[in-house]
Scaffold this motif. Structure first.
Motif, PDB file in Angstrom:
ATOM      1  N   VAL A 109       0.545  -1.143   0.001  1.00 51.75           N
ATOM      2  CA  VAL A 109       0.356  -0.408  -0.285  1.00 51.75           C
ATOM      3  C   VAL A 109       1.128   1.101   0.405  1.00 51.75           C
ATOM      4  CG1 VAL A 109      -1.818  -0.682   1.379  1.00 51.75           C
ATOM      5  CG2 VAL A 109       0.009   0.149   2.604  1.00 51.75           C
ATOM      6  N   GLU A 110       0.410   2.036  -0.304  1.00 51.30           N
ATOM      7  CA  GLU A 110       1.258   3.479  -0.387  1.00 51.30           C
ATOM      8  C   GLU A 110       0.574   4.409   1.161  1.00 51.30           C
ATOM      9  OE1 GLU A 110       1.497   7.747  -3.915  1.00 51.30           O
ATOM     10  OE2 GLU A 110      -0.308   5.910  -4.054  1.00 51.30           O
ATOM     11  N   ARG A 111       2.047   4.610   1.544  1.00 49.86           N
ATOM     12  CA  ARG A 111       1.485   6.063   2.355  1.00 49.86           C
ATOM     13  C   ARG A 111       2.302   7.541   2.685  1.00 49.86           C
ATOM     14  NH1 ARG A 111       4.996   3.974   7.399  1.00 49.86           N
ATOM     15  NH2 ARG A 111       6.131   5.276   5.873  1.00 49.86           N
ATOM     16  N   VAL A 112       1.379   8.240   2.533  1.00 53.57           N
ATOM     17  CA  VAL A 112       2.128   9.864   2.324  1.00 53.57           C
ATOM     18  C   VAL A 112       1.677  10.507   3.273  1.00 53.57           C
ATOM     19  CG1 VAL A 112       1.962   8.952  -0.696  1.00 53.57           C
ATOM     20  CG2 VAL A 112       0.387  10.238   0.502  1.00 53.57           C
ATOM     21  N   ALA A 113       2.029  11.841   3.102  1.00 50.05           N
ATOM     22  CA  ALA A 113       1.420  12.947   4.265  1.00 50.05           C
ATOM     23  C   ALA A 113      -0.184  12.946   3.470  1.00 50.05           C
ATOM     24  CB  ALA A 113       2.635  13.445   4.289  1.00 50.05           C
ATOM     25  N   ALA A 114      -0.768  13.073   4.143  1.00 49.01           N
ATOM     26  CA  ALA A 114      -2.076  14.027   3.229  1.00 49.01           C
ATOM     27  C   ALA A 114      -1.355  14.699   3.063  1.00 49.01           C
ATOM     28  CB  ALA A 114      -2.963  13.627   4.813  1.00 49.01           C
ATOM     29  N   VAL A 115      -1.130  15.931   3.334  1.00 49.99           N
ATOM     30  CA  VAL A 115      -0.650  17.048   2.841  1.00 49.99           C
ATOM     31  C   VAL A 115       1.098  17.288   2.468  1.00 49.99           C
ATOM     32  CG1 VAL A 115      -0.802  19.801   3.140  1.00 49.99           C
ATOM     33  CG2 VAL A 115      -2.814  18.336   3.914  1.00 49.99           C
ATOM     34  N   GLY A 116       0.913  17.691   1.203  1.00 51.18           N
ATOM     35  CA  GLY A 116       1.779  17.403   0.453  1.00 51.18           C
ATOM     36  C   GLY A 116       2.785  19.324   0.522  1.00 51.18           C
ATOM     37  N   LEU A 117       3.959  19.572   0.818  1.00 49.97           N
ATOM     38  CA  LEU A 117       4.453  20.479   0.815  1.00 49.97           C
ATOM     39  C   LEU A 117       5.378  21.365  -0.229  1.00 49.97           C
ATOM     40  CD1 LEU A 117       5.549  20.085   4.667  1.00 49.97           C
ATOM     41  CD2 LEU A 117       3.554  21.070   4.003  1.00 49.97           C
ATOM     42  N   ARG A 118       5.545  20.265  -1.350  1.00 48.09           N
ATOM     43  CA  ARG A 118       6.222  20.606  -2.440  1.00 48.09           C
ATOM     44  C   ARG A 118       6.704  19.574  -3.424  1.00 48.09           C
ATOM     45  NH1 ARG A 118      10.281  20.121   1.700  1.00 48.09           N
ATOM     46  NH2 ARG A 118      10.862  18.122   0.817  1.00 48.09           N
ATOM     47  N   PRO A 119       5.608  20.350  -4.168  1.00 50.73           N
ATOM     48  CA  PRO A 119       3.995  21.861  -4.000  1.00 50.73           C
ATOM     49  C   PRO A 119       3.228  21.850  -3.252  1.00 50.73           C
ATOM     50  CG  PRO A 119       3.437  21.052  -6.302  1.00 50.73           C
ATOM     51  CD  PRO A 119       4.280  19.693  -5.756  1.00 50.73           C
ATOM     52  N   LEU A 120       2.533  23.060  -2.399  1.00 50.10           N
ATOM     53  CA  LEU A 120       1.816  22.647  -1.317  1.00 50.10           C
ATOM     54  C   LEU A 120       0.354  22.047  -2.208  1.00 50.10           C
ATOM     55  CD1 LEU A 120       0.898  22.785   1.562  1.00 50.10           C
ATOM     56  CD2 LEU A 120      -0.028  25.592   0.555  1.00 50.10           C
ATOM     57  N   HIS A 121      -0.434  21.061  -1.137  1.00 52.36           N
ATOM     58  CA  HIS A 121      -1.431  20.538  -2.177  1.00 52.36           C
ATOM     59  C   HIS A 121      -2.071  19.405  -1.024  1.00 52.36           C
ATOM     60  CE1 HIS A 121       1.195  17.402  -3.231  1.00 52.36           C
ATOM     61  NE2 HIS A 121       0.350  16.517  -3.290  1.00 52.36           N
ATOM     62  N   CYS A 122      -3.090  18.712  -1.157  1.00 52.63           N
ATOM     63  CA  CYS A 122      -3.272  18.105  -0.422  1.00 52.63           C
ATOM     64  C   CYS A 122      -4.165  16.615  -1.460  1.00 52.63           C
ATOM     65  CB  CYS A 122      -4.833  18.356   0.424  1.00 52.63           C
ATOM     66  SG  CYS A 122      -5.966  17.549   0.805  1.00 52.63           S
ATOM     67  N   ARG A 123      -3.508  15.397  -1.015  1.00 50.90           N
ATOM     68  CA  ARG A 123      -3.886  14.044  -1.774  1.00 50.90           C
ATOM     69  C   ARG A 123      -4.616  13.868  -2.107  1.00 50.90           C
ATOM     70  NH1 ARG A 123       2.167  13.989   0.753  1.00 50.90           N
ATOM     71  NH2 ARG A 123       3.514  14.559  -1.028  1.00 50.90           N
ATOM     72  N   ARG A 124      -6.036  13.806  -0.411  1.00 51.90           N
ATOM     73  CA  ARG A 124      -6.406  13.473  -0.526  1.00 51.90           C
ATOM     74  C   ARG A 124      -7.592  13.847  -1.454  1.00 51.90           C
ATOM     75  NH1 ARG A 124     -10.335  12.374   4.972  1.00 51.90           N
ATOM     76  NH2 ARG A 124     -10.000  14.863   5.488  1.00 51.90           N
ATOM     77  N   CYS A 125      -8.770  15.208  -1.366  1.00 56.71           N
ATOM     78  CA  CYS A 125      -8.835  15.469  -2.103  1.00 56.71           C
ATOM     79  C   CYS A 125      -8.512  17.134  -3.670  1.00 56.71           C
ATOM     80  CB  CYS A 125      -9.886  17.038  -1.558  1.00 56.71           C
ATOM     81  SG  CYS A 125      -8.989  18.273  -0.484  1.00 56.71           S
ATOM     82  N   GLY A 126      -6.837  17.003  -3.495  1.00 58.47           N
ATOM     83  CA  GLY A 126      -6.685  17.700  -4.768  1.00 58.47           C
ATOM     84  C   GLY A 126      -6.310  19.575  -4.288  1.00 58.47           C
ATOM     85  N   ALA A 127      -7.004  19.335  -3.572  1.00 61.28           N
ATOM     86  CA  ALA A 127      -6.426  21.601  -2.701  1.00 61.28           C
ATOM     87  C   ALA A 127      -5.603  21.896  -3.620  1.00 61.28           C
ATOM     88  CB  ALA A 127      -7.396  21.533  -1.601  1.00 61.28           C
ATOM     89  N   ARG A 128      -5.555  23.304  -4.168  1.00 63.67           N
ATOM     90  CA  ARG A 128      -4.153  23.311  -3.996  1.00 63.67           C
ATOM     91  C   ARG A 128      -3.870  25.023  -3.044  1.00 63.67           C
ATOM     92  NH1 ARG A 128      -0.367  20.754  -6.589  1.00 63.67           N
ATOM     93  NH2 ARG A 128      -1.096  19.490  -8.061  1.00 63.67           N
ATOM     94  N   GLU A 129      -4.704  25.241  -2.678  1.00 63.26           N
ATOM     95  CA  GLU A 129      -4.954  26.445  -1.532  1.00 63.26           C
ATOM     96  C   GLU A 129      -6.521  26.559  -0.262  1.00 63.26           C
ATOM     97  OE1 GLU A 129      -8.457  28.845  -4.706  1.00 63.26           O
ATOM     98  OE2 GLU A 129      -5.984  29.430  -4.372  1.00 63.26           O
ATOM     99  N   GLY A 130      -5.863  27.133  -0.108  1.00 62.00           N
ATOM    100  CA  GLY A 130      -7.365  26.886   1.716  1.00 62.00           C
ATOM    101  C   GLY A 130      -6.366  26.272   2.686  1.00 62.00           C
TER     102      GLY A 130
END
Length: 514
Positions: A109-130
């Motif tokens: 299985v893949e384990r990642v941080a739910a929010v990536g910092l480089r670039p800033l984005h949410c890996r769950r919902c795809g948000a790039r701001e907010g």
């Protein structure tokens, strides 16, 4: 340091890990609010399992085509284990976490941080701001939290996200059984959509008037894909529409291959489902799980929220085709599909009668208009829907009707998002909000919209409300009253849209006015 947390004292293999872009993966979420014990459990009474192949296999199966935070993973495991939501003992949580870590270390299985910092984005919902930032109480680092999907559980740079793309192995197909044969117009539209789903890319739009049989056309378009064993996500923004569509889907395919997901209902065990019917918000918990997408009523509230579009995109495999079904499509989608030729217009209902056109009732005294219409309706036997702009206006109108006509109280009903949807019982007049603007079919119903010139009554909403009338072949006409001091632009636009559809159907010979 994160590595000093008691969690890591349980299993020496669970050391500080890094995500794919070098970010530390912390455990702030899973250790708070009693989700995990703050100290090592009593292993003499409840031994922590260092290696449990059976538990790993369970979690691997549960994660197939899914994307879960740890707390969501625990809830899904408990539901599959007990058949209902259940509390999970702290030591069991530790065992689950150890098993998940083992799967991640083995690359299953893949384990990642739910929010990536480089670039800033949410890996769950795809948000790039907010995003918001604060100091993590566990590791002391700055924690970046996604606000877009916070209602579904906190996703942050200190929270692990587990996900696993679904296997590409096709399942056994299932033949489709529609309750009624399609009309030639429906068959032509479904065939065009089926060809796109078989080899096209991007969206295909079936723009069909209310009552034209969008669900039947969508299912017919999916028939070749379902027969070949492709997995399909049928999504709609509203839970009420999911509940209304579920019986049709199960009757057409069989309940054993249809899974239902929304905020109050989910079928996590139904891994063999060919068709998954879900609200758009629930799609955020799927990860590259589906081969086909059907967007039903994508223009409905709370759409066009970008969060929901991103959530659905993440649930699809890359380059998967999609089918949009709507009577009032978003202008951008309409222009795009017309330009690419991936558009089909269905301006007539199967019974071949014109759409009922709205009548404007101009008055400054809405209460008097309500009282007059109420008396007229009570003298007859027709069923009516009275639409109001707010829940408060609905409840007040219902109270007034009960006070003015106490002997007729049983003939009144009140429906909004906090109430169940109307069922076949002896009510004659329903006071409602736009909660009933779509996803409901009642035979021989008339509608009246009070304060039709005010929000949320925009043109698409008024078209949808008018579409409740005249759907049944036995009662193909009816009244659509828009009551306001003057006609707003939205009211005129809605009337023009309906007239344009009737004119298009008449030109092509699909209407008979007799």
């Amino acid at each position: 340091m994160i590595a000093d947390h008691p969690l890591y004292a349980v299993n020496a293999a669970a050391t500080l890990s890094l995500s794919d872009d070098g970010e530390p993966i912390g455990w702030a979420e899973v250790s708070k609010k009693g989700r995990l014990p703050q100290s090592k459990p009593d292993v003499s009474r409840h031994p922590v399992k260092q290696d449990d192949p059976f538990l790993r296999a369970q979690l691997r199966d549960l994660l197939e085509g899914r994307s879960y935070l740890f707390v969501e993973m625990v809830a899904a495991w408990a539901f599959s284990h007990h058949g209902k939501p259940a509390l999970v003992a702290p030591v069991v949580r530790w065992n689950l976490l150890i098993a998940l870590e083992a799967l991640a270390e083995q690359g299953e299985v893949e384990r990642v941080a739910a929010v990536g910092l480089r670039p800033l984005h949410c890996r769950r919902c795809g948000a790039r701001e907010g995003f918001v930032s604060r100091r993590c109480s566990l590791c002391g680092r700055r924690e970046v939290i996604c606000n877009d999907c916070a209602a579904l559980g906190r996703a942050s740079s200190c929270v692990p996200l587990y996900r696993k793309a679904a296997s590409r192995t096709r399942q056994q197909g299932r033949m489709l059984h529609l309750p009624h044969p399609l009309t030639p117009l429906q068959e032509e539209s479904a065939a065009m959509a089926a060809r796109h789903l078989d080899g096209g890319k991007g969206p295909f739009l079936i723009e069909a008037v209310c009552g034209a049989g969008k669900t039947s056309m969508g299912l017919a378009a999916l028939a070749p894909s379902l027969a070949a064993g492709a997995r399909v996500l049928w999504t709609t923004p509203r839970r009420s529409v999911v509940d209304a569509l579920a019986p049709q889907m199960q009757a057409a395919l069989g309940s054993d291959v249809v899974a239902i997901f929304h905020g109050a209902r989910h079928d996590p065990e139904n891994k063999g489902a060919l068709l998954t019917l879900a609200t758009a918000a629930q799609a955020v918990r799927f990860y590259q799980a589906f081969d086909r997408l059907v967007w039903d009523e994508s223009d409905a509230f709370p759409m066009p929220d970008p969060f929901l579009y991103r959530a659905v995109e993440g649930a699809l495999r890359p380059q998967s085709p999609s089918l949009y079904l709507s009577a009032t499509p978003h202008p951008t989608l309409l222009r795009q599909t017309i330009r690419t030729g991936d558009h089909c217009l269905v301006p007539a209902r199967p019974h071949g009668r014109p759409l009922p056109e709205p009548t404007f009732w101009h008055t400054h005294d809405l209460l008097q208009a309500e009282a007059d219409l109420l008396r007229r309706v009570l003298y007859g036997k027709q069923r009516w829907l009275f639409f109001y702009p707010t829940v408060a206006a609905v409840t007040e109108a219902y109270r007034r009707a009960c006070l003015c006509h106490p002997k007729e109280r049983g003939r009144f009903a009140c429906f909004h998002a906090g109430h169940v949807r109307p069922k076949e019982r002896e009510w004659q007049i329903a006071f409602c909000t736009t909660y009933l603007e779509r996803g409901i079919t009642l035979p021989d119903v008339q509608v009246a919209v009070f304060a039709a010139d005010r929000p949320p009554f925009d043109a698409p909403t008024l078209v949808q409300i008018a579409g409740r009338v005249g759907r049944a072949p036995a009662a193909p006409s009816g009244e659509v009253l828009l009551i306001a001091p003057s006609a707003s632009h939205a009211m005129k636009q809605a009337r023009d849209t309906i007239r344009r559809m009737n004119a298009a159907a008449r030109r092509r010979g699909w209407l008979h006015d007799g």
